[in-house]
Design a protein around this motif. Structure first.
Motif, PDB file in Angstrom:
ATOM      1  N   GLY A   8       0.797  -1.218   0.000  1.00 13.23           N
ATOM      2  CA  GLY A   8       0.000   0.000   0.000  1.00 13.23           C
ATOM      3  C   GLY A   8       0.826   1.263   0.000  1.00 13.23           C
ATOM      4  O   GLY A   8       1.934   1.308  -0.567  1.00 13.23           O
ATOM      5  N   TYR A   9       0.295   2.287   0.699  1.00 15.00           N
ATOM      6  CA  TYR A   9       0.903   3.615   0.698  1.00 15.00           C
ATOM      7  C   TYR A   9       0.797   4.230   2.090  1.00 15.00           C
ATOM      8  O   TYR A   9      -0.160   3.977   2.824  1.00 15.00           O
ATOM      9  CB  TYR A   9       0.173   4.539  -0.289  1.00 15.00           C
ATOM     10  N   LEU A  10       1.778   5.060   2.415  1.00 17.87           N
ATOM     11  CA  LEU A  10       1.696   5.865   3.631  1.00 17.87           C
ATOM     12  C   LEU A  10       0.747   7.030   3.385  1.00 17.87           C
ATOM     13  O   LEU A  10       0.910   7.782   2.426  1.00 17.87           O
ATOM     14  CB  LEU A  10       3.075   6.400   4.005  1.00 17.87           C
ATOM     15  N   ILE A  11      -0.228   7.193   4.282  1.00 11.83           N
ATOM     16  CA  ILE A  11      -1.194   8.285   4.170  1.00 11.83           C
ATOM     17  C   ILE A  11      -0.821   9.440   5.100  1.00 11.83           C
ATOM     18  O   ILE A  11      -0.927  10.612   4.744  1.00 11.83           O
ATOM     19  CB  ILE A  11      -2.614   7.773   4.497  1.00 11.83           C
ATOM     20  N   HIS A  12      -0.368   9.104   6.305  1.00  9.99           N
ATOM     21  CA  HIS A  12      -0.048  10.134   7.288  1.00  9.99           C
ATOM     22  C   HIS A  12       0.807   9.501   8.379  1.00  9.99           C
ATOM     23  O   HIS A  12       0.743   8.291   8.612  1.00  9.99           O
ATOM     24  CB  HIS A  12      -1.340  10.702   7.905  1.00  9.99           C
ATOM     25  N   HIS A  13       1.632  10.327   9.039  1.00 11.48           N
ATOM     26  CA  HIS A  13       2.393   9.818  10.178  1.00 11.48           C
ATOM     27  C   HIS A  13       2.661  10.947  11.157  1.00 11.48           C
ATOM     28  O   HIS A  13       2.605  12.133  10.800  1.00 11.48           O
ATOM     29  CB  HIS A  13       3.718   9.186   9.719  1.00 11.48           C
ATOM     30  N   ARG A  14       2.924  10.571  12.386  1.00 15.30           N
ATOM     31  CA  ARG A  14       3.305  11.551  13.412  1.00 15.30           C
ATOM     32  C   ARG A  14       4.281  10.891  14.370  1.00 15.30           C
ATOM     33  O   ARG A  14       4.292   9.663  14.539  1.00 15.30           O
ATOM     34  CB  ARG A  14       2.086  12.089  14.161  1.00 15.30           C
ATOM     35  N   ARG A  17       7.132   8.841  20.617  1.00 12.77           N
ATOM     36  CA  ARG A  17       8.334   8.556  21.402  1.00 12.77           C
ATOM     37  C   ARG A  17       9.584   8.932  20.597  1.00 12.77           C
ATOM     38  O   ARG A  17       9.511   9.608  19.575  1.00 12.77           O
ATOM     39  CB  ARG A  17       8.344   7.103  21.885  1.00 12.77           C
ATOM     40  N   GLU A  18      10.729   8.449  21.054  1.00 12.51           N
ATOM     41  CA  GLU A  18      11.978   8.984  20.502  1.00 12.51           C
ATOM     42  C   GLU A  18      12.275   8.495  19.096  1.00 12.51           C
ATOM     43  O   GLU A  18      12.640   9.270  18.212  1.00 12.51           O
ATOM     44  CB  GLU A  18      13.150   8.635  21.431  1.00 12.51           C
ATOM     45  N   LYS A  19      12.104   7.208  18.838  1.00  8.02           N
ATOM     46  CA  LYS A  19      12.518   6.647  17.553  1.00  8.02           C
ATOM     47  C   LYS A  19      11.377   5.962  16.802  1.00  8.02           C
ATOM     48  O   LYS A  19      11.622   5.196  15.875  1.00  8.02           O
ATOM     49  CB  LYS A  19      13.653   5.643  17.771  1.00  8.02           C
ATOM     50  N   SER A  20      10.146   6.243  17.193  1.00  7.81           N
ATOM     51  CA  SER A  20       8.997   5.582  16.573  1.00  7.81           C
ATOM     52  C   SER A  20       8.012   6.603  15.997  1.00  7.81           C
ATOM     53  O   SER A  20       8.039   7.775  16.346  1.00  7.81           O
ATOM     54  CB  SER A  20       8.278   4.695  17.599  1.00  7.81           C
ATOM     55  N   HIS A  21       7.154   6.106  15.116  1.00  7.95           N
ATOM     56  CA  HIS A  21       6.105   6.931  14.511  1.00  7.95           C
ATOM     57  C   HIS A  21       4.801   6.146  14.495  1.00  7.95           C
ATOM     58  O   HIS A  21       4.796   4.929  14.293  1.00  7.95           O
ATOM     59  CB  HIS A  21       6.459   7.312  13.074  1.00  7.95           C
ATOM     60  N   ILE A  22       3.702   6.842  14.728  1.00  5.94           N
ATOM     61  CA  ILE A  22       2.385   6.280  14.436  1.00  5.94           C
ATOM     62  C   ILE A  22       2.097   6.576  12.976  1.00  5.94           C
ATOM     63  O   ILE A  22       2.131   7.732  12.548  1.00  5.94           O
ATOM     64  CB  ILE A  22       1.298   6.879  15.349  1.00  5.94           C
ATOM     65  N   VAL A  23       1.857   5.531  12.211  1.00  9.53           N
ATOM     66  CA  VAL A  23       1.644   5.699  10.767  1.00  9.53           C
ATOM     67  C   VAL A  23       0.270   5.166  10.373  1.00  9.53           C
ATOM     68  O   VAL A  23      -0.253   4.220  10.965  1.00  9.53           O
ATOM     69  CB  VAL A  23       2.752   4.996   9.944  1.00  9.53           C
ATOM     70  N   HIS A  24      -0.298   5.816   9.392  1.00 14.22           N
ATOM     71  CA  HIS A  24      -1.592   5.423   8.834  1.00 14.22           C
ATOM     72  C   HIS A  24      -1.351   4.994   7.395  1.00 14.22           C
ATOM     73  O   HIS A  24      -0.867   5.794   6.584  1.00 14.22           O
ATOM     74  CB  HIS A  24      -2.573   6.592   8.895  1.00 14.22           C
ATOM     75  N   LEU A  25      -1.673   3.765   7.089  1.00 16.40           N
ATOM     76  CA  LEU A  25      -1.449   3.212   5.763  1.00 16.40           C
ATOM     77  C   LEU A  25      -2.772   2.976   5.045  1.00 16.40           C
ATOM     78  O   LEU A  25      -3.803   2.743   5.684  1.00 16.40           O
ATOM     79  CB  LEU A  25      -0.691   1.882   5.850  1.00 16.40           C
ATOM     80  N   PHE A  26      -2.726   3.028   3.727  1.00 13.13           N
ATOM     81  CA  PHE A  26      -3.855   2.605   2.901  1.00 13.13           C
ATOM     82  C   PHE A  26      -3.377   1.405   2.104  1.00 13.13           C
ATOM     83  O   PHE A  26      -2.467   1.522   1.277  1.00 13.13           O
ATOM     84  CB  PHE A  26      -4.309   3.732   1.984  1.00 13.13           C
ATOM     85  N   THR A  27      -3.970   0.234   2.365  1.00 17.88           N
ATOM     86  CA  THR A  27      -3.433  -1.011   1.836  1.00 17.88           C
ATOM     87  C   THR A  27      -4.411  -1.723   0.909  1.00 17.88           C
ATOM     88  O   THR A  27      -5.629  -1.569   1.023  1.00 17.88           O
ATOM     89  CB  THR A  27      -3.058  -1.976   2.976  1.00 17.88           C
ATOM     90  N   GLN A  28      -3.847  -2.520   0.038  1.00 22.81           N
ATOM     91  CA  GLN A  28      -4.644  -3.299  -0.902  1.00 22.81           C
ATOM     92  C   GLN A  28      -5.440  -4.381  -0.178  1.00 22.81           C
ATOM     93  O   GLN A  28      -6.574  -4.677  -0.540  1.00 22.81           O
ATOM     94  CB  GLN A  28      -3.713  -3.943  -1.936  1.00 22.81           C
ATOM     95  N   GLU A  29      -4.865  -4.944   0.874  1.00 23.90           N
ATOM     96  CA  GLU A  29      -5.479  -6.091   1.539  1.00 23.90           C
ATOM     97  C   GLU A  29      -6.551  -5.713   2.559  1.00 23.90           C
ATOM     98  O   GLU A  29      -7.593  -6.374   2.659  1.00 23.90           O
ATOM     99  CB  GLU A  29      -4.403  -6.925   2.247  1.00 23.90           C
ATOM    100  N   TYR A  30      -6.306  -4.660   3.338  1.00 17.52           N
ATOM    101  CA  TYR A  30      -7.189  -4.328   4.462  1.00 17.52           C
ATOM    102  C   TYR A  30      -7.607  -2.864   4.494  1.00 17.52           C
ATOM    103  O   TYR A  30      -8.053  -2.379   5.539  1.00 17.52           O
ATOM    104  CB  TYR A  30      -6.505  -4.669   5.792  1.00 17.52           C
TER     105      TYR A  30
END
Length: 236
Positions: A8-14, A17-30
Motif C-alpha cells: 500500500g501507501y503511507l497516508i499520514h504519520h506523526r 516517542r523517541e525513535k517511533s512513529h504512528i503511521v496510517h497506511l492505505f493497503t490493498q489487503e485491508y
C-alpha cells in the motif's frame, strides 16, 4: 494479524516517542491500517510493502520495503495528493477492504505525475478527482440513483433538485447555489463505468460530490482544501 504482508501507501504519520512513529497506511489487503513503525517512515505517494502484527487497532509494523523510485509532486499535484490522503484518513474505516478506492488511488497517483503537461484547461485534474471520489463513495456505501428522486418519482430535466445524503434528490422550488438541474442529473444516464466523465457529468459530480463529502466530513474543514485555495490565490 500475525506477520501479515501488506501492500500500500503511507497516508499520514506523526512522531511517537523517541525513535517511533504512528503511521496510517492505505493497503490493498485491508484498506486503512494504523500502527507503530520503529524507523523512519517511507515517503508518501510511493508503493510500499510492510509486515503487520497485533490484535489491537494499532499494529506493529516491520520489514518495510519501498517498491520503486521516489515520486515527488509539485504545485497542484502535491495539493491534490494531500487532498486524497486526507479524505482517506478522515473517511475510510479501519481494516475494511476498499478495492475500488485502492485501485483508483493508485491510478490517480500515476496520472498526477503527468498533471503539468495535461491540465491546461483544468479538466484533467477534475477528472482525476471525480473518478477517485466516485470510487470512494461507492465503496463507502453511497451509490446514487440518478433516475429517481427520494419519492421514487422520475427525475425531470425541467426541475431543480437538492441532494440529501440519507434521502436522495428532493425537488427544490428555488434556485440556489447548491441546487442541481434535472438536466445535469440525467446526464449521468450516459455514463459508462470505467470510462471518463464528459463535461456535463463533471459539472454535475463536482457540485454533488462536494456536498456529499462535506456532509460526511462534518464541521471540521479539510486542511488540504484550505491550503489549495491559498496556493491558488498566491498564484493569481
Amino acid at each position: 494479524m500475525r506477520n501479515q504482508l501488506l501492500h500500500g501507501y503511507l497516508i499520514h504519520h506523526r512522531k511517537y516517542r523517541e525513535k517511533s512513529h504512528i503511521v496510517h497506511l492505505f493497503t490493498q489487503e485491508y484498506g486503512r491500517v494504523d500502527g507503530i513503525l520503529r524507523q523512519t517512515p517511507p515517503p508518501q505517494f510511493q508503493p510500499i510493502q510492510i509486515q503487520a502484527s497485533g490484535k489491537s487497532e494499532l499494529k506493529n509494523f516491520s520489514k518495510l520495503e519501498i517498491q520503486q523510485q521516489p515520486i515527488f509532486f509539485h504545485g497542484d499535484a502535491f495539493f491534490c495528493g494531500f487532498y486524497l490522503n486526507e479524505i482517506i484518513l478522515r473517511l475510510c474505516p479501519l481494516e475494511e477492504n476498499l478495492d475500488l478506492t485502492f485501485s483508483q488511488y493508485a491510478l490517480c497517483l500515476a496520472e498526477l505525475q503527468h498533471l503539468a503537461e495535461r491540465n491546461q484547461d483544468g479538466q484533467f485534474l477534475k477528472q482525476i478527482l471525480r473518478q477517485f471520489e466516485h470510487a470512494l463513495l461507492q465503496d463507502l456505501g453511497y451509490p446514487i440513483d440518478f433516475n429517481f428522486d427520494a419519492h421514487q418519482n422520475p427525475i425531470s430535466a425541467a426541475r431543480q433538485y437538492q441532494f440529501h445524503l440519507n434521502e436522495g434528490f428532493l425537488v427544490e422550488t428555488k434556485m440556489t447555489n447548491s441546487a442541481l438541474t434535472g438536466e445535469l442529473i440525467l446526464s449521468m444516464h450516459d455514463y459508462i463505468p470505467d470510462r471518463e466523465f464528459d463535461a456535463q457529468q463533471l459539472q454535475c459530480l463536482t457540485k454533488l460530490y462536494r456536498q456529499m463529502l462535506t456532509a460526511l466530513l462534518g464541521e471540521r474543514p479539510l486542511k488540504s482544501r484550505q491550503l489549495w485555495i491559498q496556493h491558488r490565490q498566491i498564484q493569481n
